[in-house]
Design an enzyme around this catalytic site. Structure first.
Site, short mmCIF file in Angstrom:
data_model
loop_
_atom_site.label_atom_id
_atom_site.label_comp_id
_atom_site.label_asym_id
_atom_site.label_seq_id
_atom_site.Cartn_x
_atom_site.Cartn_y
_atom_site.Cartn_z
N ALA A 1 0.83 -1.21 0.00
CA ALA A 1 0.00 0.00 0.00
C ALA A 1 0.86 1.26 0.00
CB ALA A 1 -0.94 0.01 1.21
N LEU B 1 -0.56 -0.53 6.99
CA LEU B 1 -1.13 0.82 6.82
C LEU B 1 -0.59 1.76 7.89
CD1 LEU B 1 -4.83 0.05 5.74
CD2 LEU B 1 -2.85 0.49 4.28
N ARG C 1 21.22 17.83 6.84
CA ARG C 1 20.82 16.59 7.52
C ARG C 1 22.07 16.00 8.20
NH1 ARG C 1 18.62 12.10 3.42
NH2 ARG C 1 16.57 12.93 3.87
N THR D 1 17.97 -1.13 -1.06
CA THR D 1 18.26 0.24 -1.49
C THR D 1 19.76 0.45 -1.72
OG1 THR D 1 18.32 2.52 -0.67
CG2 THR D 1 18.17 0.83 0.99
N ASP D 2 20.08 1.41 -2.57
CA ASP D 2 21.49 1.78 -2.79
C ASP D 2 22.13 2.30 -1.50
OD1 ASP D 2 20.12 4.22 -2.62
OD2 ASP D 2 20.85 5.00 -4.54
N GLU D 3 21.31 2.72 -0.51
CA GLU D 3 21.86 3.36 0.69
C GLU D 3 22.65 2.37 1.55
OE1 GLU D 3 19.35 6.31 2.52
OE2 GLU D 3 18.13 6.42 0.72
N PHE E 1 4.33 3.51 -1.72
CA PHE E 1 4.61 4.10 -3.04
C PHE E 1 5.02 3.05 -4.08
CE2 PHE E 1 8.50 6.10 -5.22
CZ PHE E 1 7.80 6.45 -6.36
N LYS F 1 18.12 -1.39 6.86
CA LYS F 1 17.92 -2.10 5.59
C LYS F 1 19.05 -3.11 5.36
CE LYS F 1 15.25 -1.62 2.72
NZ LYS F 1 13.94 -2.29 2.49
N TYR G 1 18.24 4.35 8.98
CA TYR G 1 17.46 3.70 7.91
C TYR G 1 18.34 2.74 7.12
CZ TYR G 1 15.52 3.16 3.20
OH TYR G 1 15.10 2.64 1.99
P1 NAD Z 1 6.74 3.71 1.57
O1 NAD Z 1 7.18 4.31 2.86
O2 NAD Z 1 5.98 4.53 0.59
O3 NAD Z 1 5.83 2.42 1.86
C1 NAD Z 1 6.13 1.49 2.84
C2 NAD Z 1 4.90 0.59 3.03
O4 NAD Z 1 5.22 -0.41 4.00
C3 NAD Z 1 3.68 1.33 3.55
O5 NAD Z 1 2.53 0.94 2.83
C4 NAD Z 1 3.58 0.89 5.01
O6 NAD Z 1 2.26 0.91 5.51
C5 NAD Z 1 4.15 -0.51 4.93
N1 NAD Z 1 4.69 -0.97 6.22
C6 NAD Z 1 5.55 -0.30 7.04
N2 NAD Z 1 5.80 -1.03 8.15
C7 NAD Z 1 5.10 -2.20 8.00
C8 NAD Z 1 4.95 -3.37 8.79
N3 NAD Z 1 5.59 -3.48 9.97
N4 NAD Z 1 4.18 -4.37 8.35
C9 NAD Z 1 3.54 -4.26 7.16
N5 NAD Z 1 3.61 -3.18 6.37
C10 NAD Z 1 4.39 -2.16 6.78
O7 NAD Z 1 8.06 3.11 0.93
P2 NAD Z 1 8.53 3.05 -0.60
O8 NAD Z 1 9.20 4.31 -0.96
O9 NAD Z 1 7.41 2.52 -1.43
O10 NAD Z 1 9.66 1.93 -0.48
C11 NAD Z 1 9.33 0.54 -0.63
C12 NAD Z 1 10.60 -0.28 -0.46
O11 NAD Z 1 11.57 0.12 -1.42
C13 NAD Z 1 11.27 -0.09 0.91
O12 NAD Z 1 11.72 -1.35 1.35
C14 NAD Z 1 12.44 0.85 0.64
O13 NAD Z 1 13.49 0.59 1.52
C15 NAD Z 1 12.78 0.46 -0.79
N6 NAD Z 1 13.40 1.52 -1.61
C16 NAD Z 1 12.82 2.75 -1.73
C17 NAD Z 1 13.39 3.72 -2.55
C18 NAD Z 1 12.76 5.10 -2.69
O14 NAD Z 1 13.38 5.98 -3.30
N7 NAD Z 1 11.55 5.35 -2.22
C19 NAD Z 1 14.56 3.45 -3.25
C20 NAD Z 1 15.14 2.16 -3.12
C21 NAD Z 1 14.53 1.21 -2.32
P1 TYD Z 2 15.05 11.93 0.27
O1 TYD Z 2 13.96 12.12 -0.72
O2 TYD Z 2 14.72 12.00 1.71
O3 TYD Z 2 15.78 10.55 -0.11
P2 TYD Z 2 17.17 9.91 0.44
O4 TYD Z 2 17.58 10.60 1.67
O5 TYD Z 2 16.76 8.51 0.67
O6 TYD Z 2 18.15 10.08 -0.70
O7 TYD Z 2 16.18 13.01 -0.01
C1 TYD Z 2 16.81 13.10 -1.28
C2 TYD Z 2 17.87 14.17 -1.19
O8 TYD Z 2 17.22 15.44 -1.01
C3 TYD Z 2 18.80 14.01 0.00
O9 TYD Z 2 20.12 14.41 -0.39
C4 TYD Z 2 18.26 14.96 1.04
C5 TYD Z 2 17.65 16.08 0.20
N1 TYD Z 2 16.47 16.76 0.79
C6 TYD Z 2 16.46 18.14 0.93
O10 TYD Z 2 17.44 18.84 0.58
N2 TYD Z 2 15.35 18.72 1.47
C7 TYD Z 2 14.27 18.01 1.87
O11 TYD Z 2 13.29 18.60 2.38
C8 TYD Z 2 14.28 16.59 1.69
C9 TYD Z 2 13.10 15.75 2.11
C10 TYD Z 2 15.40 16.00 1.14
#
Ligand code: NAD
Ligand code: TYD
Length: 341
Positions: free
Chosen positions: A10, A36, A273, A126-128, A12, A154, A150
């Site tokens: 549910a 959720l 940050r 994640t790349d992180e 992104f 991961k 975070y």
């Molecule tokens: P998000 O925060 O939008 O969604 C996370 C979802 O996990 C939510 O629907 C939340 O309700 C659910 N959730 C959280 N804790 C839970 C639990 N204990 N049990 C069941 N459900 C739970 O995250 P996203 O951006 O869609 O990321 C999804 C995955 O991809 C994550 O594992 C993240 O580490 C990874 N990822 C994200 C990015 C990015 O840029 N957003 C990049 C690389 C990898």
């Molecule tokens: P973010 O979207 O939080 O992703 P991540 O930290 O996982 O890369 O942030 C992306 C980049 O943008 C990161 O270098 C932090 C910066 N950032 C800002 O400068 N201002 C903001 O308000 C946020 C949320 C992020």
């Protein structure tokens, strides 16, 4: 492979994956399992809510009973784990939930799968986990040096996935992807946060000098790559998924402002940050050469379409930007914006 449990579906990226898999594979059953949390949103699943090969279960991946019940009831043979606490700034304010979901939760999923004979487990990472790299590109065999709570949580989850492959012979796979953008992204990450704030003519808090580098990957391409690894990835395999579009944060901000026809005076340089990773960058050769995957979208086209989506879908994000969201905003930005650098 027939009955797939999409944990965190549910959120992104998980919801994009669920929406696309339901359409692409009518003979699969897609069961979204999600707690959720503040980031989980059933609106993200509305486009498939009436689909006969989709089901939703509300549950927590740290809860053995709930996980086992769902696996049994839906005769799950494959788990794709997106569930996570996913925002670096929240992990700095309060790491606890990150350890619970991103480490303990992954263990509970793996152990429940082992117990019930679910042998296919894909983990979304994640790349992180690699940490920051001043130049060059991380490859899959490089050491992991996570810097934020975070990223560290991961990494811990990934290590459990590895152990279940090596020790129990589970068919696992892991993908490590770049910063992802697209529709339905919770407006705390930089792209949707800045787009929705700029639409309201509010200041955009850019951390430090804004010269940090992120590599941008469109969510549709990210999910397509996961689908490829799910079907073709060897047991125990790890694949990077890069967007191959590096940008300084300041340039991303300019792109968004231009797409919205908003002035650059909205940009505020605020306190950095803590522990801020300077640059993330991934090498994509392995997934290209071994699995034949490549991106289908350019950054320019996909980011312009994403900006347009937020313009047209205020119904989706306005109701998010209330209550808990505003509490986080205050904790995170109120003081920073007052002490603009
Ligand atoms: P998000 O925060 O939008 O969604 C996370 C979802 O996990 C939510 O629907 C939340 O309700 C659910 N959730 C959280 N804790 C839970 C639990 N204990 N049990 C069941 N459900 C739970 O995250 P996203 O951006 O869609 O990321 C999804 C995955 O991809 C994550 O594992 C993240 O580490 C990874 N990822 C994200 C990015 C990015 O840029 N957003 C990049 C690389 C990898
Ligand atoms: P973010 O979207 O939080 O992703 P991540 O930290 O996982 O890369 O942030 C992306 C980049 O943008 C990161 O270098 C932090 C910066 N950032 C800002 O400068 N201002 C903001 O308000 C946020 C949320 C992020």
């Amino acid at each position: 492979m027939q009955n797939i449990m999409v944990t965190g579906g549910a959120g992104f990226i998980g919801s994009e994956f669920a929406r696309s898999m339901v359409e692409k594979y009518p003979n699969y059953k897609i069961v979204v399992f999600d707690k959720l949390t503040y980031a989980g949103n059933l609106d993200n699943l509305l486009p498939i809510s009436d689909n006969p090969n989709y089901a939703f279960v509300r549950g927590d991946i740290t809860d053995h009973d709930a996980v086992e019940r769902a696996l049994t009831e839906h005769q799950i043979d494959t788990i794709v784990n997106f569930a996570a606490e996913s925002h670096v700034d929240r992990s700095i304010l309060n790491p606890d939930a990150f350890i619970q979901t991103d480490v303990v939760g992954v263990y509970v999923l793996l152990e429940s799968a082992r117990k019930l004979g679910v042998n296919r487990f894909h983990h979304v990472s994640t790349d992180e986990v690699y940490g920051s790299i001043p130049d060059g590109f991380f490859r899959e065999g490089d050491p992991l040096e996570p810097n934020s709570p975070y990223a560290a949580s991961k990494t811990g989850g990934e290590m459990m996935v590895r152990a279940y492959n090596v020790t129990y012979g589970m068919h696992t796979s892991v993908t490590r992807a770049s910063n992802t953008f697209g529709p339905y992204q919770y407006p705390e990450k930089i792209a949707p946060f800045f787009i929705t704030e700029a639409l309201d003519d509010r200041p955009l808090p850019l951390y430090g000098d804004g010269m940090q580098v992120r590599d941008w990957l469109y969510v549709g391409d990210h999910c397509d790559a996961i689908d490829t690894v799910l079907h073709k990835g060897a047991p125990g395999s790890i694949y990077n998924i890069a967007g191959e579009h590096e940008m300084h944060n300041i340039d991303l901000t300019h792109f968004i402002l231009q797409a919205l026809d908003k002035p650059e005076t909205l940009i505020r340089h605020v306190a950095d940050r803590p522990g801020h990773d300077r640059r993330y960058a991934l090498n994509n050769d392995k997934i290209r050469e071994e699995l034949g995957w490549s991106q289908k979208h350019t950054f320019e086209e996909a980011m312009a379409a994403t900006v347009e989506w937020y313009k047209k879908n205020e119904w989706w994000w306005r109701k998010i930007k209330t209550g808990e969201y505003l509490e986080f905003y205050k904790a995170q930005y109120a003081e920073r914006l007052e002490t603009t650098e």
